[in-house]
Motif scaffolding. Structure first.
Motif, short mmCIF file in Angstrom:
data_model
loop_
_atom_site.label_atom_id
_atom_site.label_comp_id
_atom_site.label_asym_id
_atom_site.label_seq_id
_atom_site.Cartn_x
_atom_site.Cartn_y
_atom_site.Cartn_z
N SER A 113 0.65 -1.02 -0.14
CA SER A 113 -0.21 0.18 -0.50
C SER A 113 0.82 1.33 0.28
CB SER A 113 -1.09 -0.02 1.25
OG SER A 113 -0.30 0.14 3.01
N ALA A 125 -2.87 6.28 -3.08
CA ALA A 125 -4.06 6.34 -3.00
C ALA A 125 -5.30 5.92 -2.67
CB ALA A 125 -4.10 7.16 -4.16
N PRO A 126 -6.08 5.46 -1.96
CA PRO A 126 -6.72 4.85 -1.15
C PRO A 126 -7.50 3.68 -2.26
CG PRO A 126 -7.17 7.03 0.50
CD PRO A 126 -5.61 7.06 -1.10
N ILE A 127 -7.98 4.51 -2.88
CA ILE A 127 -8.62 3.80 -4.36
C ILE A 127 -7.68 3.08 -4.81
CG2 ILE A 127 -8.50 5.77 -5.76
CD1 ILE A 127 -11.83 3.83 -5.41
N ILE A 180 -5.27 1.36 -3.63
CA ILE A 180 -4.95 -0.09 -2.37
C ILE A 180 -5.65 -0.41 -2.74
CG2 ILE A 180 -4.68 -0.04 0.40
CD1 ILE A 180 -3.50 2.96 0.03
N GLU A 181 -7.06 0.19 -2.39
CA GLU A 181 -8.53 -0.83 -2.36
C GLU A 181 -8.12 -1.76 -3.72
OE1 GLU A 181 -12.45 0.31 -1.98
OE2 GLU A 181 -11.55 1.31 -0.79
N ASN A 190 -0.41 -0.20 6.84
CA ASN A 190 -1.69 -0.24 6.97
C ASN A 190 -2.84 -0.89 7.54
OD1 ASN A 190 -4.73 0.46 6.34
ND2 ASN A 190 -3.71 1.28 4.09
N SER A 233 -5.74 -1.61 9.41
CA SER A 233 -6.81 -1.88 8.93
C SER A 233 -7.40 -2.57 7.11
CB SER A 233 -7.64 -0.95 8.69
OG SER A 233 -8.79 -0.63 8.20
N MET A 234 -6.55 -2.61 6.62
CA MET A 234 -6.61 -3.23 5.39
C MET A 234 -5.80 -4.75 5.26
SD MET A 234 -8.28 -0.94 2.74
CE MET A 234 -7.61 -1.62 1.21
#
Ligand code: ATP
Length: 237
Positions: free
Chosen positions: A164, A168-170, A172-173, A195, A197-198
């Motif tokens: 990650s 950017a978060p999107i 990473i998803e 990270n 949480s992920m």
């Protein structure tokens, strides 16, 4: 069944005791996440597993065989692939040349072709970019290329160092969705991440590393609900 078993691993850089008699197990088919802050020793652990850093003491077995302080290329040939932090793709080589570099330990040309096709099925964006130089890819695409290259040796165990990082978060998803797809191929994944949480969302089991010590371990679901983990790593007051 445990695919990798690490016992009492002790690692030093000079007088700094970077890993302090840590023990952990990675079960076959699982995603196991190791979470920890900057400098906790996550990269050191992966580098020790793959023989890049020499351990002072301990024991590491993979698939029942002793790989403690074994050579990196031997560990790779046994089926362990390491995708390092920072991606390290070859920026002047094309996407396809990068992928082929990941298959250097294989000889069977048909097998290599099949693995290349599998990469393009898993990562269609890399098929679109197959002739482009690594340097022209976005950060997320470079991370995908690093993972795809790591899969080109057809490993059973994938060691992933902070996929990650810097994304950017999107994006990473998307990367974490791909990690779950790779699990569905039957691969075992050891993911080290800041990270938390992920990393815990997609994991079966988790470990928490703090300044070279494993301070907690549990199923990922239970770790996510653990008060200490919530406060220290998930930003929940
Ligand atoms: P990061 O998230 O920054 O990658 P990390 O959890 O992976 O952190 P490591 O890079 O494994 O942590 O570092 C663990 C400790 O060992 C840190 O105190 C670090 O300063 C130290 N260290 C790491 N590499 C070396 C080295 N080559 N020589 C001396 N000390 C080192």
């Amino acid at each position: 069944m445990s695919l990798m078993n690490i016992e009492n691993l002790d690692v030093y850089y000079g007088r700094i005791n970077a890993l302090k008699r840590i023990s952990l197990k990675i079960n076959k088919g699982d995603i196991v996440s190791l979470i920890g802050a900057n400098g906790a020793g996550k990269t050191t652990l992966l580098n020790t597993i793959t023989g890049v850093v020499e351990a002072a003491e301990g024991n590491i077995t993979y698939n029942g065989s002793d790989i403690f302080n074994e050579r990196s290329d031997t560990i790779l040939r046994k089926g362990v692939s390491h995708i390092p932090e920072g991606r390290n793709i070859f920026s002047e080589l094309t996407v396809e040349e990068n992928l082929m570099a990941g298959a250097f330990s294989l000889k069977d040309k048909i097998k290599i072709r099949e693995l290349l096709e599998r990469s393009y099925t898993l990562f269609p964006i890399l098929a679109d970019r197959r002739k482009q130089e690594g340097a022209t890819l976005s950060g997320g695409e470079q991370q995908m290329l690093a993972i795809a290259r790591g899969l080109m040796s057809d490993p059973d165990l994938l060691l992933l160092d902070e996929p990650s990082l810097g994304l950017a978060p999107i994006i990473i998803e998307g990367i974490f969705d791909l990690i779950m797809d790779i699990k569905k191929l039957g691969k075992t994944i050891f993911l080290v991440e800041q990270n938390a949480s992920m990393a815990l969302d997609i994991a079966d089991y988790g470990y928490v590393l703090e300044t070279g010590n494993i301070v907690l371990e549990d199923t990922a679901d239970r770790l996510k609900n653990n008060d200490e983990v919530r406060k220290a790593y998930l930003g929940v007051a």
